[in-house]
Design an enzyme around this catalytic site. Structure first.
Site, PDB file in Angstrom:
ATOM      1  N   HIS A 124       0.845  -1.201   0.000  1.00 55.41           N
ATOM      2  CA  HIS A 124       0.000   0.000   0.000  1.00 55.41           C
ATOM      3  C   HIS A 124       0.872   1.240   0.000  1.00 55.41           C
ATOM      4  O   HIS A 124       1.720   1.403   0.871  1.00 55.41           O
ATOM      5  CB  HIS A 124      -0.915   0.014   1.230  1.00 55.41           C
ATOM      6  CG  HIS A 124      -1.897   1.153   1.199  1.00 55.41           C
ATOM      7  ND1 HIS A 124      -2.130   1.981   2.264  1.00 55.41           N
ATOM      8  CD2 HIS A 124      -2.698   1.607   0.196  1.00 55.41           C
ATOM      9  CE1 HIS A 124      -3.040   2.887   1.926  1.00 55.41           C
ATOM     10  NE2 HIS A 124      -3.399   2.680   0.678  1.00 55.41           N
ATOM     11  N   GLU A 155     -16.615   1.355   0.299  1.00 56.81           N
ATOM     12  CA  GLU A 155     -16.063   1.888   1.552  1.00 56.81           C
ATOM     13  C   GLU A 155     -16.873   3.068   2.089  1.00 56.81           C
ATOM     14  O   GLU A 155     -16.841   3.341   3.291  1.00 56.81           O
ATOM     15  CB  GLU A 155     -14.606   2.294   1.350  1.00 56.81           C
ATOM     16  CG  GLU A 155     -14.425   3.465   0.397  1.00 56.81           C
ATOM     17  CD  GLU A 155     -12.950   3.833   0.166  1.00 56.81           C
ATOM     18  OE1 GLU A 155     -12.121   2.926   0.114  1.00 56.81           O
ATOM     19  OE2 GLU A 155     -12.660   5.030   0.027  1.00 56.81           O
TER      20      GLU A 155
END
Ligand code: NOJ
Ligand code: CA
Length: 716
Positions: free
Chosen positions: A415, A510
């Site tokens: 990430h 999300e």
């Protein structure tokens, strides 16, 4: 090279030179039902129009540019030459919804010269397909134009009426909006609080833009999709909506100084795309945008592998743990919410727990967010080098995690959140990718939350468009697959850079964690809008649909559990997340079986039925196998449908495992109830689907074994 032109590939070239001075006659080029006409009017203004089956799709609309230094490239043109050719070839994508794609179009290039001094040259190229039209501008090498700045692109799309539109506002920095459905005359994009929007101060409603892909439906039932293909070295096109005369005008996202693009001849724009059909299913099946992109530039693609993945991620989204290590607030101010600090999620023991779960269940990848230092003050970042992408928090043991993941056969996903520090990321990219290579990371999720550095640049502007491609190319150089969050929306570039598997560039699942979420119709609009340009990392698969958000206990998702499963089929992505927590999957092992089984790469896709904003049913055949998966979703309305399984092999029996809403399921009152049924089916089976409000059905279809045939009853 994995993209092979078929032996049948044929290329016919016919070139004719037309009379330079009698150009007021339209030149029409057709492919099946789609036609495009081009002419220069009395003032030498280039105009085009598009029809489908004889019905006007786009009325005569102008083309051209305004360049810096008062150069008007918009009229006084003459055609000096017209070239046309037919392309008919097939190619095989490295991954995708289908194994083979036919690129069949008629191409016509109008080479224009301005009659007035200084005789500038401009080519306009049209490609006409059976499902739509793409056109682009080319600026050939010429004595009076070398380096130049685009002040405005004048492309227009004159609609034939007050169509129904599915739109999001033209924020220069974000696509993460809910879709509005309204008539063109009711598009009120200025009402949205946006991250940035250039014309706010002008306060002229008609000057407010919407994003593309823009999905339209006429009163007569024609479906039209407007977008762009191959956005390279240019800024993103938004559309200004004139609500009175239903005129859409290209509006390019500006840079910090207001300029739209910096080009040098020879140069070209992206393709402007108009897909049209009287069937909504054809819009979803269209491969036109991919066909308008260049073939793969990556020669050896054997390392590019679609996969499902899990993440030390949802637990931070819902406030169970934190990205940051020390006792601070994770200020997600961009999302308008504060997520309180709990425990650091990316600690070695927790990561191993996910590795164990992924390994046990055959989920190939694992993303870990919050592993590197800097999350204490990451958002609202004013420092271009805020994150360094190589320094783990003390409780994240990079080497041990590498060893453990390898042992368990799980691929780690890196990430790299830049928090808008794109310039810093450029400088650090090689270091970041070397780190990934060294510690066994096969893919990276990047992110660009917040305002950008370089300051004044926009997520959708020319500089960032170039940045995303630099990142994709750099990733390819290190054999790393890439998934970008908060980039410009895709335009089919994954054909050219197949390691660019997915991006967010839209309002993902999300948002259900940190806001009121996405309404049930959202996922019935996204495939017609955001996904037209390429796969979306939507992050489906949430099983705990209520009481998951620590900060807002009353919050709930706007879907049923069965719909979360169906999304694996209806929201195409070669990188598909099993987004929920391991414990939530452990609580529903029967339903989780579908996520374990479902594929991410396909030989064939059938869009069975679809209506933007209402419902979508898709069946897909697994790459290299005789298994099919079907997903059906609906909006806030319950829905009954009958689908014929005619896509199955004739004469073969299949075991259908149907994951459906239970009879009393309802996204609001009873979202997690589902029923699993098994039947023997074949290609004559008419399957009745019953979807709850906000519901869905997911079906796996595998060739039936002898035991299946003995034990499982025939569907009737
Ligand atoms: C926004 C992304 O969409 C989300 O997936 C990610 O977890 C956060 N940024 C932090 O990088
Ligand atoms: Ca995001």
């Amino acid at each position: 090279m994995s993209i092979k032109k078929s032996l049948l590939c044929s290329l016919f070239i016919t070139v004719f030179i037309s009379n330079a001075w009698s150009q007021n006659q339209a030149v029409t080029t057709s492919m099946n039902k789609v036609s495009i006409s081009f002419l220069l009017d009395q003032s030498g203004i280039p105009l085009y129009s598009v029809t489908f089956g004889g019905r006007l799709v786009i009325k005569a609309s102008r083309l051209g540019f305004r360049l810096q230094n008062n150069i008007a490239l918009d009229s006084n043109f003459q055609i000096i030459k017209t070239d046309s050719l037919t392309v008919d070839e097939t190619w095989n994508p490295v991954w995708g919804e289908v194994k083979q794609i036919r690129n069949h179009c008629k191409q016509v290039t109008f080479r224009l010269r301005q009659k007035s001094s200084p005789n500038l040259l401009l080519n306009i190229v049209f490609k006409v397909f059976a499902d739509g039209v793409g056109f682009r501008y080319e600026f050939p090498v010429q004595p009076n134009l070398t380096n130049f700045i685009v002040s405005d692109e004048l492309t227009q799309f004159n609609l034939t009426g007050d169509h129904k539109a599915f739109w999001i506002p033209g924020d220069f920095d974000s696509n993460e909006y809910l879709y509005s459905t309204s008539a063109i005359s009711e598009v009120d994009a200025w009402k949205f609080p946006m991250l940035s929007f250039g014309n706010k101060e002008d306060n002229i409603p008609d000057q407010y833009g919407v994003q593309t892909p823009l999905m339209l439906k006429t009163n007569e039932g024609l479906y039209i999709n407007i977008h762009e293909a191959a956005l390279v070295n240019y800024s993103s096109m938004q559309l200004h909506v004139n609500r009175q005369n239903f005129q859409l005008s290209s509006s390019l996202v500006p840079d910090a100084t207001g300029n739209k693009a910096y080009l040098r001849t020879p140069a070209n724009t992206p393709w402007r795309t108009i897909i049209a059909s009287d069937k909504a299913t054809d819009i979803l099946a269209s491969k036109m945008i991919l066909n308008l992109n260049e073939p793969s530039k990556i020669e050896n693609t054997s390392w590019i592998k679609p996969m499902k993945f899990m993440g030390v991620w949802w637990e931070m989204q819902v406030g169970k743990s934190s990205w940051s290590f020390s006792d601070h607030l994770d200020a997600l101010s961009v999302k308008g919410a504060l997520i309180p600090h709990g425990h650091h999620g990316a600690n070695t023991a927790n990561v191993k727990r996910y590795i164990d779960f992924a390994s046990k269940n055959g989920i190939k990848g694992l993303l870990v967010e919050g592993w590197n230092t800097g999350w204490e003050e990451w958002s609202g970042n004013w420092n271009e080098d805020h994150f360094d992408f190589i320094t783990p928090y003390p409780d994240f043991d990079v080497k041990e995690i590498e060893r453990y993941a390898k042992m368990k056969g799980v691929q780690m996903i890196m990430h790299n959140e830049t928090s808008g520090g794109a310039s810093g990321y450029e400088r650090q990219m090689d270091t970041a990718f070397r780190f990934m290579n060294r510690y066994g990371y096969k893919a990276v999720k990047t992110g660009y939350v917040g305002q950008l550095i370089p300051r004044g640049e926009h997520h959708d502007g020319h500089w960032m468009v170039n940045h995303y491609l630099r990142a994709a190319k750099k990733a390819a150089q290190y054999k790393v697959m890439i998934d970008m969050h908060e980039p410009v929306r895709p335009t089919g570039l994954s054909r050219t850079f197949p390691n660019f598997l997915a991006s967010e560039a839209g309002r993902g699942n999300e948002w259900n964690a940190f806001s009121d979420g996405n309404p049930p119709e959202h996922e019935a609009i996204l495939p017609f809008t955001r996904l037209m340009g390429g796969p979306m990392d939507y992050t489906p698969g949430i099983f705990k649909l209520r009481n998951y958000a620590k900060a807002a206990p009353g919050r709930q998702m706007h879907t049923t559990l069965a719909k979360q499963l169906a999304l694996y089929v209806t929201m195409y992505s070669p990188l598909q997340m099993a987004a929920d927590l391991p414990e939530n999957y452990e609580a529903q092992p029967d339903a989780f079986q579908f996520i374990k089984d479902v594929a991410v790469d396909w030989d064939d896709t059938k869009i069975i039925e679809a209506e933007p904003g209402d419902y979508i049913t898709i069946a897909r055949k697994v790459k290299g196998k005789n298994n099919w998966f079907t997903g059906a979703i609906t909006d806030e309305n319950s829905r009954s449908a009958t689908i014929l399984l005619s896509f199955l092999d004739k004469g073969k029996k299949y075991l259908a495992t149907i994951y459906r809403d239970a009879d009393d399921t309802d996204w609001k009152y009873n979202p997690e109830a589902y029923t699993i049924e098994k039947f023997i089916v074949d290609n004559t089976t008419m399957l009745k689907l019953k979807l709850a409000k906000g519901g869905g059905t997911a079906i796996s279809l595998m060739p039936a074994t002898g035991t299946d045939l003995q034990l499982i009853k025939l569907y009737r």
